[in-house]
Enzyme design. Sequence first.
Site, PDB file in Angstrom:
ATOM      1  N   CYS A 199       0.806  -1.217   0.000  1.00  0.00           N
ATOM      2  CA  CYS A 199       0.000   0.000   0.000  1.00  0.00           C
ATOM      3  C   CYS A 199       0.845   1.276   0.000  1.00  0.00           C
ATOM      4  O   CYS A 199       1.985   1.285   0.450  1.00  0.00           O
ATOM      5  CB  CYS A 199      -0.886   0.086   1.240  1.00  0.00           C
ATOM      6  SG  CYS A 199      -1.973  -1.296   1.446  1.00  0.00           S
TER       7      CYS A 199
ATOM      8  N   GLY B 268       1.587  -0.082  -4.989  1.00  0.00           N
ATOM      9  CA  GLY B 268       0.369  -0.864  -5.147  1.00  0.00           C
ATOM     10  C   GLY B 268      -0.301  -0.505  -6.451  1.00  0.00           C
ATOM     11  O   GLY B 268      -0.655   0.655  -6.664  1.00  0.00           O
TER      12      GLY B 268
ATOM     13  N   ASN C 145      -1.482   1.858   5.582  1.00  0.00           N
ATOM     14  CA  ASN C 145      -0.354   1.143   4.974  1.00  0.00           C
ATOM     15  C   ASN C 145       0.269   0.281   6.057  1.00  0.00           C
ATOM     16  O   ASN C 145       0.655   0.792   7.106  1.00  0.00           O
ATOM     17  CB  ASN C 145       0.674   2.151   4.436  1.00  0.00           C
ATOM     18  CG  ASN C 145       1.939   1.487   3.902  1.00  0.00           C
ATOM     19  OD1 ASN C 145       2.998   2.098   3.901  1.00  0.00           O
ATOM     20  ND2 ASN C 145       1.852   0.254   3.466  1.00  0.00           N
TER      21      ASN C 145
END
Length: 493
Positions: A22, A48, A126
Amino acid sequence: MTAAEKTFLSHPFDDDKLKEECGVFGAIGMADAANFVALGLHALQHRGQEAGGIVAHDPEKGFNSAHRFGYVRDNFTKASLMESLPGPLAIGHVRYSTAGSKAAVIRDIQPFFGEFSMGGCAIAHNGNLTNAESLRRELIEHGAIFQSGSDSECIIHLMARSFQKTHADRIADALRRVEGAFSVIAMTRTKLIGVRDPLGVRPLVLGRIGDNGYVLSSETCALDIIGAEFVREVAPGEMVIIQDGVIESTRPFHDAKPRFCIFEHVYFSRPDSQIGGRSVYETRHQIGVELAREAPVEADLVCPVPDSGTPAAIGYSQESGIPFALGITRNQYMGRTFIEPTEHIRNMGVRLKLNVNKSLVKGKRVILVDDSVVRGTTSRKIKEMILDAGAAEVHFRIASPPTAWPCFYGVDTPDREKLLAARMTEEEMRDWIGVTSLKFISLDGLYRAAGETDGRNNSCPQYCDACFSGEYPVAPSDQIGKGFTMKTAKAAK
Ligand code: SF4
Protein backbone atom coordinates in the site's frame (compact mmCIF):
# COMPACT_ATOMS: atom_id res chain seq x y z
CA MET A 1 -9.85 -6.46 -13.81
CA THR A 2 -10.54 -9.98 -15.01
CA ALA A 3 -9.06 -13.03 -13.33
CA ALA A 4 -6.94 -13.60 -16.44
CA GLU A 5 -5.59 -10.05 -16.26
CA LYS A 6 -4.76 -10.44 -12.58
CA THR A 7 -3.02 -13.74 -13.20
CA PHE A 8 -1.05 -12.34 -16.06
CA LEU A 9 -0.12 -9.03 -14.46
CA SER A 10 1.45 -10.88 -11.58
CA HIS A 11 3.02 -13.50 -13.79
CA PRO A 12 5.78 -14.47 -14.01
CA PHE A 13 8.44 -11.81 -13.43
CA ASP A 14 6.70 -9.77 -10.74
CA ASP A 15 5.46 -12.89 -9.01
CA ASP A 16 9.03 -13.53 -7.91
CA LYS A 17 9.37 -10.17 -6.13
CA LEU A 18 8.21 -9.11 -2.71
CA LYS A 19 5.43 -6.59 -3.12
CA GLU A 20 4.70 -3.57 -0.99
CA GLU A 21 0.99 -3.64 -0.37
CA CYS A 22 0.00 0.00 0.00
CA GLY A 23 0.74 3.69 -0.32
CA VAL A 24 -1.17 6.54 1.33
CA PHE A 25 -1.46 10.25 0.60
CA GLY A 26 -3.56 13.02 2.19
CA ALA A 27 -3.90 16.77 1.60
CA ILE A 28 -5.52 19.64 3.51
CA GLY A 29 -5.80 23.39 3.01
CA MET A 30 -5.86 23.68 -0.78
CA ALA A 31 -8.56 24.03 -3.40
CA ASP A 32 -9.59 20.68 -4.89
CA ALA A 33 -7.35 18.64 -2.63
CA ALA A 34 -8.38 15.41 -4.43
CA ASN A 35 -6.35 16.49 -7.48
CA PHE A 36 -3.23 16.76 -5.32
CA VAL A 37 -4.03 13.38 -3.78
CA ALA A 38 -4.39 11.83 -7.25
CA LEU A 39 -0.97 13.17 -8.23
CA GLY A 40 0.53 11.95 -4.96
CA LEU A 41 -0.95 8.48 -5.46
CA HIS A 42 0.39 8.44 -9.00
CA ALA A 43 3.89 9.00 -7.59
CA LEU A 44 3.25 6.17 -5.09
CA GLN A 45 1.91 3.74 -7.71
CA HIS A 46 4.93 1.46 -7.26
CA ARG A 47 3.58 0.65 -3.76
CA GLY A 48 0.37 -0.86 -5.15
CA GLN A 49 -1.01 -1.20 -8.67
CA GLU A 50 -4.18 -3.20 -8.16
CA ALA A 51 -6.57 -0.43 -7.10
CA GLY A 52 -6.87 3.05 -5.65
CA GLY A 53 -9.40 5.19 -3.83
CA ILE A 54 -9.93 8.80 -2.77
CA VAL A 55 -12.30 10.34 -0.21
CA ALA A 56 -12.75 14.12 -0.23
CA HIS A 57 -14.74 16.54 1.92
CA ASP A 58 -16.35 19.79 0.90
CA PRO A 59 -18.12 22.01 3.48
CA GLU A 60 -21.20 22.24 1.24
CA LYS A 61 -21.21 18.90 -0.54
CA GLY A 62 -20.02 16.75 2.37
CA PHE A 63 -18.00 13.55 1.94
CA ASN A 64 -17.58 12.04 -1.51
CA SER A 65 -15.57 9.03 -2.54
CA ALA A 66 -14.36 7.03 -5.54
CA HIS A 67 -12.80 3.57 -5.52
CA ARG A 68 -11.44 2.04 -8.69
CA PHE A 69 -9.41 -0.93 -9.93
CA GLY A 70 -6.36 -0.19 -12.00
CA TYR A 71 -3.79 2.55 -12.21
CA VAL A 72 -4.33 6.03 -10.82
CA ARG A 73 -3.57 7.56 -14.22
CA ASP A 74 -6.38 5.52 -15.84
CA ASN A 75 -9.03 6.62 -13.34
CA PHE A 76 -8.24 9.71 -11.32
CA THR A 77 -7.39 11.88 -14.32
CA LYS A 78 -10.94 11.97 -15.69
CA ALA A 79 -12.51 15.39 -15.23
CA SER A 80 -15.97 13.97 -14.48
CA LEU A 81 -14.61 11.80 -11.68
CA MET A 82 -12.37 14.47 -10.17
CA GLU A 83 -15.21 17.02 -10.24
CA SER A 84 -17.19 14.61 -8.06
CA LEU A 85 -14.49 14.88 -5.38
CA PRO A 86 -14.55 18.58 -4.44
CA GLY A 87 -13.22 20.23 -1.32
CA PRO A 88 -10.07 21.34 0.50
CA LEU A 89 -9.46 18.02 2.29
CA ALA A 90 -8.87 14.56 0.82
CA ILE A 91 -7.07 11.30 1.47
CA GLY A 92 -6.23 8.42 -0.86
CA HIS A 93 -4.79 4.95 -0.99
CA VAL A 94 -3.21 2.65 -3.55
CA ARG A 95 -3.12 -1.05 -2.83
CA TYR A 96 -1.66 -4.27 -4.07
CA SER A 97 -3.94 -6.42 -1.96
CA THR A 98 -4.83 -6.51 1.68
CA ALA A 99 -4.13 -9.34 4.06
CA GLY A 100 -6.76 -12.04 4.09
CA SER A 101 -8.32 -11.03 0.80
CA LYS A 102 -6.50 -11.75 -2.43
CA ALA A 103 -9.66 -11.56 -4.50
CA ALA A 104 -10.34 -8.37 -6.41
CA VAL A 105 -13.37 -6.96 -4.58
CA ILE A 106 -14.22 -3.28 -4.81
CA ARG A 107 -15.29 -3.23 -1.15
CA ASP A 108 -11.66 -3.97 -0.19
CA ILE A 109 -10.40 -0.74 -1.74
CA GLN A 110 -9.53 1.97 0.78
CA PRO A 111 -10.06 4.59 2.18
CA PHE A 112 -12.74 3.15 4.46
CA PHE A 113 -15.41 5.47 5.81
CA GLY A 114 -17.56 5.46 8.94
CA GLU A 115 -20.26 7.79 10.30
CA PHE A 116 -19.79 8.45 14.01
CA SER A 117 -21.81 10.47 16.48
CA MET A 118 -19.33 13.34 16.07
CA GLY A 119 -19.33 13.12 12.23
CA GLY A 120 -17.82 11.11 9.42
CA CYS A 121 -14.25 9.86 9.28
CA ALA A 122 -12.27 8.13 6.52
CA ILE A 123 -9.07 6.13 7.06
CA ALA A 124 -6.36 4.69 4.84
CA HIS A 125 -3.79 2.22 6.15
CA ASN A 126 -0.35 1.14 4.97
CA GLY A 127 0.92 -1.93 6.78
CA ASN A 128 -0.58 -5.08 8.16
CA LEU A 129 -2.21 -5.88 11.48
CA THR A 130 -0.83 -9.12 12.90
CA ASN A 131 -3.79 -9.72 15.25
CA ALA A 132 -6.49 -8.76 12.73
CA GLU A 133 -8.02 -12.23 12.52
CA SER A 134 -8.61 -12.56 16.24
CA LEU A 135 -9.81 -8.95 16.45
CA ARG A 136 -12.22 -9.52 13.57
CA ARG A 137 -13.65 -12.63 15.22
CA GLU A 138 -14.15 -10.73 18.46
CA LEU A 139 -15.74 -7.73 16.71
CA ILE A 140 -18.13 -9.92 14.72
CA GLU A 141 -19.14 -11.80 17.88
CA HIS A 142 -20.02 -8.41 19.38
CA GLY A 143 -22.19 -7.39 16.45
CA ALA A 144 -19.86 -5.70 13.94
CA ILE A 145 -20.87 -6.14 10.31
CA PHE A 146 -17.76 -6.08 8.12
CA GLN A 147 -18.01 -4.76 4.56
CA SER A 148 -14.62 -6.01 3.34
CA GLY A 149 -12.02 -8.70 3.84
CA SER A 150 -9.41 -6.13 4.81
CA ASP A 151 -7.59 -6.16 8.14
CA SER A 152 -7.71 -2.34 8.07
CA GLU A 153 -11.49 -2.27 8.50
CA CYS A 154 -10.97 -3.45 12.09
CA ILE A 155 -9.77 0.09 12.85
CA ILE A 156 -13.15 1.62 11.90
CA HIS A 157 -15.04 -0.94 14.02
CA LEU A 158 -12.74 -0.43 16.99
CA MET A 159 -13.31 3.34 16.66
CA ALA A 160 -17.07 2.74 16.71
CA ARG A 161 -16.74 0.94 20.04
CA SER A 162 -14.61 3.62 21.69
CA PHE A 163 -16.24 6.04 24.15
CA GLN A 164 -13.78 8.86 23.37
CA LYS A 165 -15.25 12.22 22.33
CA THR A 166 -13.05 13.05 19.31
CA HIS A 167 -12.14 11.15 16.17
CA ALA A 168 -8.43 11.46 16.97
CA ASP A 169 -8.91 9.96 20.44
CA ARG A 170 -11.01 7.15 18.98
CA ILE A 171 -8.33 6.42 16.37
CA ALA A 172 -5.74 6.28 19.16
CA ASP A 173 -8.01 3.98 21.20
CA ALA A 174 -8.48 1.70 18.20
CA LEU A 175 -4.79 1.58 17.33
CA ARG A 176 -3.85 0.72 20.90
CA ARG A 177 -5.80 -2.52 20.40
CA VAL A 178 -4.06 -3.56 17.19
CA GLU A 179 -0.68 -5.22 16.74
CA GLY A 180 1.64 -5.10 13.76
CA ALA A 181 2.63 -2.31 11.43
CA PHE A 182 0.59 0.74 10.54
CA SER A 183 1.01 4.11 8.99
CA VAL A 184 -2.55 5.43 9.00
CA ILE A 185 -3.92 8.64 7.56
CA ALA A 186 -7.44 9.77 8.41
CA MET A 187 -9.71 12.72 7.70
CA THR A 188 -12.72 14.23 9.39
CA ARG A 189 -14.71 17.21 8.09
CA THR A 190 -11.97 19.58 9.23
CA LYS A 191 -8.85 17.61 10.15
CA LEU A 192 -6.15 15.57 8.46
CA ILE A 193 -4.62 13.02 10.84
CA GLY A 194 -1.50 10.87 10.48
CA VAL A 195 -0.28 8.11 12.82
CA ARG A 196 2.63 5.67 12.83
CA ASP A 197 2.91 2.52 14.92
CA PRO A 198 5.30 2.63 17.89
CA LEU A 199 8.10 0.90 15.95
CA GLY A 200 7.58 3.03 12.83
CA VAL A 201 7.82 -0.04 10.56
CA ARG A 202 6.19 1.62 7.57
CA PRO A 203 7.04 5.17 6.43
CA LEU A 204 4.99 8.38 6.66
CA VAL A 205 6.20 11.91 5.94
CA LEU A 206 4.80 15.40 6.34
CA GLY A 207 5.05 18.12 3.69
CA ARG A 208 3.90 21.71 3.28
CA ILE A 209 2.51 23.41 0.19
CA GLY A 210 1.43 27.04 -0.25
CA ASP A 211 0.49 29.23 2.70
CA ASN A 212 -1.78 26.89 4.58
CA GLY A 213 -1.57 23.52 2.88
CA TYR A 214 -0.16 20.31 4.35
CA VAL A 215 0.22 16.82 2.96
CA LEU A 216 0.95 13.39 4.44
CA SER A 217 2.59 10.79 2.22
CA SER A 218 4.17 7.35 2.33
CA GLU A 219 7.26 8.72 0.58
CA THR A 220 8.94 12.01 -0.22
CA CYS A 221 8.84 11.35 -3.99
CA ALA A 222 5.11 12.16 -3.85
CA LEU A 223 5.85 15.57 -2.31
CA ASP A 224 8.11 16.43 -5.22
CA ILE A 225 5.45 15.78 -7.85
CA ILE A 226 3.14 18.44 -6.39
CA GLY A 227 5.90 20.89 -5.43
CA ALA A 228 5.44 20.37 -1.67
CA GLU A 229 8.31 21.05 0.70
CA PHE A 230 9.46 18.20 2.95
CA VAL A 231 8.87 19.17 6.59
CA ARG A 232 9.78 16.01 8.50
CA GLU A 233 8.92 12.36 9.00
CA VAL A 234 6.00 11.58 11.29
CA ALA A 235 7.91 10.00 14.18
CA PRO A 236 7.34 6.35 15.19
CA GLY A 237 4.48 6.31 17.71
CA GLU A 238 3.41 9.87 16.87
CA MET A 239 0.00 11.18 15.85
CA VAL A 240 -0.22 14.49 14.00
CA ILE A 241 -3.51 16.36 13.74
CA ILE A 242 -3.60 19.14 11.14
CA GLN A 243 -6.30 21.81 11.05
CA ASP A 244 -6.33 25.41 9.77
CA GLY A 245 -2.58 25.34 9.09
CA VAL A 246 -1.72 24.22 12.64
CA ILE A 247 -0.07 20.89 13.48
CA GLU A 248 -0.74 19.28 16.84
CA SER A 249 1.50 16.36 17.81
CA THR A 250 0.60 13.69 20.37
CA ARG A 251 2.11 10.39 21.53
CA PRO A 252 -0.74 7.95 22.08
CA PHE A 253 1.37 4.79 22.47
CA HIS A 254 4.01 3.36 24.77
CA ASP A 255 7.60 4.31 23.92
CA ALA A 256 9.53 1.81 21.83
CA LYS A 257 12.78 1.69 19.96
CA PRO A 258 12.06 2.25 16.25
CA ARG A 259 12.38 -0.70 13.87
CA PHE A 260 11.85 0.74 10.40
CA CYS A 261 11.58 -1.79 7.55
CA ILE A 262 15.08 -2.16 6.08
CA PHE A 263 13.62 -3.56 2.85
CA GLU A 264 12.25 -0.08 2.08
CA HIS A 265 15.90 0.88 1.50
CA VAL A 266 16.59 -2.17 -0.67
CA TYR A 267 13.54 -2.33 -2.90
CA PHE A 268 10.15 -0.88 -1.95
CA SER A 269 10.75 2.86 -1.83
CA ARG A 270 11.48 4.81 -4.96
CA PRO A 271 15.16 5.65 -5.43
CA ASP A 272 14.33 9.38 -5.55
CA SER A 273 12.77 9.26 -2.06
CA GLN A 274 14.54 10.18 1.17
CA ILE A 275 14.36 7.98 4.26
CA GLY A 276 15.74 9.16 7.59
CA GLY A 277 17.53 12.02 5.85
CA ARG A 278 19.24 9.61 3.42
CA SER A 279 18.62 9.25 -0.27
CA VAL A 280 17.31 5.78 -1.11
CA TYR A 281 19.42 5.87 -4.26
CA GLU A 282 22.56 6.56 -2.23
CA THR A 283 21.83 3.63 0.11
CA ARG A 284 21.31 1.28 -2.84
CA HIS A 285 24.49 2.52 -4.47
CA GLN A 286 26.34 1.92 -1.21
CA ILE A 287 24.90 -1.62 -1.00
CA GLY A 288 26.68 -2.26 -4.32
CA VAL A 289 29.92 -0.88 -2.88
CA GLU A 290 29.61 -3.14 0.18
CA LEU A 291 28.80 -6.13 -2.05
CA ALA A 292 31.90 -5.53 -4.15
CA ARG A 293 34.01 -5.49 -0.98
CA GLU A 294 32.36 -8.57 0.53
CA ALA A 295 32.02 -10.66 -2.64
CA PRO A 296 34.61 -9.72 -5.27
CA VAL A 297 34.98 -11.83 -8.43
CA GLU A 298 36.97 -11.54 -11.63
CA ALA A 299 34.64 -10.60 -14.47
CA ASP A 300 34.27 -8.40 -17.55
CA LEU A 301 30.93 -6.66 -16.98
CA VAL A 302 28.56 -5.63 -14.19
CA CYS A 303 24.92 -5.63 -15.35
CA PRO A 304 21.85 -4.76 -13.28
CA VAL A 305 18.64 -6.75 -13.35
CA PRO A 306 16.40 -3.78 -14.16
CA ASP A 307 15.20 -1.61 -12.72
CA SER A 308 15.73 -2.00 -9.01
CA GLY A 309 19.20 -3.59 -9.28
CA THR A 310 20.64 -0.58 -11.11
CA PRO A 311 21.97 1.66 -8.28
CA ALA A 312 23.63 -1.34 -6.56
CA ALA A 313 25.16 -2.45 -9.87
CA ILE A 314 26.62 1.03 -10.38
CA GLY A 315 28.07 0.91 -6.85
CA TYR A 316 29.51 -2.56 -7.47
CA SER A 317 31.06 -1.45 -10.75
CA GLN A 318 32.62 1.71 -9.28
CA GLU A 319 34.06 -0.11 -6.28
CA SER A 320 35.39 -3.09 -8.27
CA GLY A 321 36.54 -1.16 -11.34
CA ILE A 322 34.67 -3.63 -13.59
CA PRO A 323 32.80 -1.81 -16.38
CA PHE A 324 29.03 -1.24 -15.96
CA ALA A 325 26.70 -2.10 -18.83
CA LEU A 326 22.96 -2.30 -19.40
CA GLY A 327 23.08 -5.92 -20.52
CA ILE A 328 19.36 -6.42 -19.89
CA THR A 329 16.57 -4.11 -21.01
CA ARG A 330 13.18 -4.08 -19.37
CA ASN A 331 10.07 -3.46 -21.45
CA GLN A 332 8.39 -0.61 -19.58
CA TYR A 333 5.13 -1.03 -21.46
CA MET A 334 4.11 -4.48 -20.33
CA GLY A 335 1.08 -4.97 -18.21
CA ARG A 336 -2.17 -4.40 -19.99
CA THR A 337 -1.02 -5.25 -23.49
CA PHE A 338 -2.00 -8.91 -23.27
CA ILE A 339 -5.33 -8.88 -21.55
CA GLU A 340 -6.28 -12.48 -22.23
CA PRO A 341 -2.91 -14.16 -22.66
CA THR A 342 -2.67 -17.55 -24.24
CA GLU A 343 -0.74 -20.35 -22.60
CA HIS A 344 1.88 -19.96 -25.32
CA ILE A 345 2.45 -16.28 -24.41
CA ARG A 346 2.50 -17.02 -20.69
CA ASN A 347 5.18 -19.63 -21.25
CA MET A 348 7.46 -16.99 -22.74
CA GLY A 349 7.85 -15.99 -19.11
CA VAL A 350 10.52 -13.49 -18.21
CA ARG A 351 11.29 -12.83 -21.89
CA LEU A 352 8.10 -10.79 -22.13
CA LYS A 353 9.54 -8.26 -19.73
CA LEU A 354 13.30 -8.58 -20.03
CA ASN A 355 15.57 -8.88 -23.03
CA VAL A 356 19.33 -9.43 -23.15
CA ASN A 357 21.60 -7.22 -25.23
CA LYS A 358 23.47 -10.06 -26.94
CA SER A 359 26.26 -8.00 -28.45
CA LEU A 360 27.20 -6.73 -24.98
CA VAL A 361 27.34 -10.02 -23.07
CA LYS A 362 28.58 -12.47 -25.74
CA GLY A 363 31.77 -14.19 -24.59
CA LYS A 364 31.85 -12.11 -21.37
CA ARG A 365 32.05 -13.07 -17.71
CA VAL A 366 28.97 -11.23 -16.44
CA ILE A 367 28.14 -10.13 -12.88
CA LEU A 368 24.37 -9.72 -12.55
CA VAL A 369 23.20 -7.53 -9.66
CA ASP A 370 19.61 -8.05 -8.45
CA ASP A 371 17.79 -6.70 -5.40
CA SER A 372 16.61 -10.03 -3.96
CA VAL A 373 15.98 -13.72 -4.50
CA VAL A 374 12.51 -14.82 -3.41
CA ARG A 375 11.42 -18.08 -5.05
CA GLY A 376 14.46 -18.08 -7.33
CA THR A 377 12.47 -18.93 -10.46
CA THR A 378 13.18 -15.58 -12.12
CA SER A 379 16.89 -15.78 -11.30
CA ARG A 380 17.04 -19.13 -13.08
CA LYS A 381 15.31 -17.77 -16.16
CA ILE A 382 17.51 -14.69 -16.33
CA LYS A 383 20.59 -16.87 -16.06
CA GLU A 384 19.32 -18.97 -18.98
CA MET A 385 18.76 -15.83 -21.07
CA ILE A 386 22.27 -14.55 -20.38
CA LEU A 387 23.86 -17.92 -21.20
CA ASP A 388 21.70 -18.25 -24.34
CA ALA A 389 23.09 -14.87 -25.40
CA GLY A 390 26.59 -16.35 -25.26
CA ALA A 391 27.93 -15.18 -21.88
CA ALA A 392 30.96 -17.19 -20.70
CA GLU A 393 30.09 -17.05 -16.97
CA VAL A 394 27.23 -15.69 -14.85
CA HIS A 395 27.87 -14.44 -11.30
CA PHE A 396 24.85 -13.34 -9.27
CA ARG A 397 25.33 -10.65 -6.62
CA ILE A 398 22.25 -9.94 -4.52
CA ALA A 399 21.66 -6.57 -2.83
CA SER A 400 19.87 -8.09 0.17
CA PRO A 401 20.60 -11.03 2.48
CA PRO A 402 18.80 -14.34 1.76
CA THR A 403 15.02 -13.86 2.21
CA ALA A 404 14.23 -16.85 4.40
CA TRP A 405 11.20 -15.63 6.39
CA PRO A 406 7.82 -14.20 5.40
CA CYS A 407 6.85 -10.64 6.21
CA PHE A 408 3.68 -10.05 8.24
CA TYR A 409 3.93 -6.26 8.31
CA GLY A 410 2.43 -5.20 5.00
CA VAL A 411 4.56 -6.86 2.33
CA ASP A 412 3.24 -9.73 0.27
CA THR A 413 5.60 -12.67 0.73
CA PRO A 414 5.19 -16.32 -0.26
CA ASP A 415 4.79 -18.91 2.50
CA ARG A 416 8.06 -19.84 4.13
CA GLU A 417 8.35 -23.18 2.31
CA LYS A 418 8.26 -21.35 -1.04
CA LEU A 419 11.19 -19.07 -0.18
CA LEU A 420 14.32 -20.51 -1.77
CA ALA A 421 16.55 -19.40 1.10
CA ALA A 422 14.32 -21.17 3.63
CA ARG A 423 14.97 -24.49 1.92
CA MET A 424 18.56 -24.26 0.70
CA THR A 425 22.02 -23.14 1.71
CA GLU A 426 23.79 -20.51 -0.39
CA GLU A 427 25.73 -23.22 -2.25
CA GLU A 428 22.56 -25.20 -2.92
CA MET A 429 20.86 -22.06 -4.25
CA ARG A 430 23.85 -21.40 -6.53
CA ASP A 431 23.60 -24.92 -7.96
CA TRP A 432 19.80 -24.79 -8.28
CA ILE A 433 19.89 -21.45 -10.10
CA GLY A 434 22.83 -22.78 -12.10
CA VAL A 435 25.27 -19.87 -11.91
CA THR A 436 29.04 -19.82 -11.59
CA SER A 437 28.81 -18.02 -8.26
CA LEU A 438 26.08 -16.56 -6.03
CA LYS A 439 26.67 -14.15 -3.13
CA PHE A 440 24.29 -12.11 -0.98
CA ILE A 441 25.20 -8.98 0.94
CA SER A 442 25.57 -9.72 4.66
CA LEU A 443 23.11 -8.26 7.16
CA ASP A 444 25.96 -6.17 8.59
CA GLY A 445 26.88 -4.95 5.12
CA LEU A 446 23.27 -3.93 4.49
CA TYR A 447 23.14 -2.03 7.78
CA ARG A 448 26.42 -0.26 6.95
CA ALA A 449 25.03 0.75 3.56
CA ALA A 450 21.94 2.14 5.31
CA GLY A 451 24.15 4.39 7.42
CA GLU A 452 24.83 2.21 10.50
CA THR A 453 28.62 2.36 10.38
CA ASP A 454 29.09 -0.40 12.99
CA GLY A 455 26.65 -2.71 11.25
CA ARG A 456 23.76 -4.47 12.97
CA ASN A 457 23.45 -4.21 16.73
CA ASN A 458 22.51 -7.83 17.33
CA SER A 459 21.27 -7.29 20.89
CA CYS A 460 19.03 -4.40 19.79
CA PRO A 461 18.70 -4.23 15.98
CA GLN A 462 18.13 -0.77 14.54
CA TYR A 463 15.73 -1.97 11.82
CA CYS A 464 13.10 -4.60 11.21
CA ASP A 465 14.94 -7.27 9.22
CA ALA A 466 12.69 -10.22 10.09
CA CYS A 467 12.48 -11.51 6.51
CA PHE A 468 16.25 -12.05 6.65
CA SER A 469 16.88 -12.82 10.32
CA GLY A 470 13.62 -14.43 11.47
CA GLU A 471 13.64 -12.06 14.46
CA TYR A 472 10.17 -10.54 14.41
CA PRO A 473 9.91 -7.29 16.39
CA VAL A 474 6.16 -7.88 16.87
CA ALA A 475 5.05 -11.48 17.31
CA PRO A 476 2.67 -12.35 14.44
CA SER A 477 -0.08 -13.61 16.77
CA ASP A 478 -2.53 -14.75 14.11
CA GLN A 479 0.20 -16.84 12.44
CA ILE A 480 1.41 -18.32 15.69
CA GLY A 481 -2.20 -19.33 16.35
CA LYS A 482 -1.98 -21.33 13.10
CA GLY A 483 1.23 -23.08 14.13
CA PHE A 484 3.81 -20.72 12.58
CA THR A 485 7.10 -20.95 14.47
CA MET A 486 9.70 -18.21 14.39
CA LYS A 487 13.18 -17.89 15.79
CA THR A 488 12.43 -15.11 18.25
CA ALA A 489 10.23 -12.07 18.63
CA LYS A 490 12.67 -9.38 19.72
CA ALA A 491 10.25 -6.70 20.78
CA ALA A 492 11.83 -3.28 20.90
CA LYS A 493 11.13 -2.12 24.42
S1 SF4 B 1 9.86 -8.45 7.57
FE1 SF4 B 1 11.17 -7.61 5.93
S2 SF4 B 1 9.79 -6.64 4.46
FE2 SF4 B 1 8.64 -6.99 6.36
S3 SF4 B 1 8.79 -5.08 7.51
FE3 SF4 B 1 10.44 -6.39 8.22
S4 SF4 B 1 12.21 -5.90 6.90
FE4 SF4 B 1 10.37 -5.07 5.94
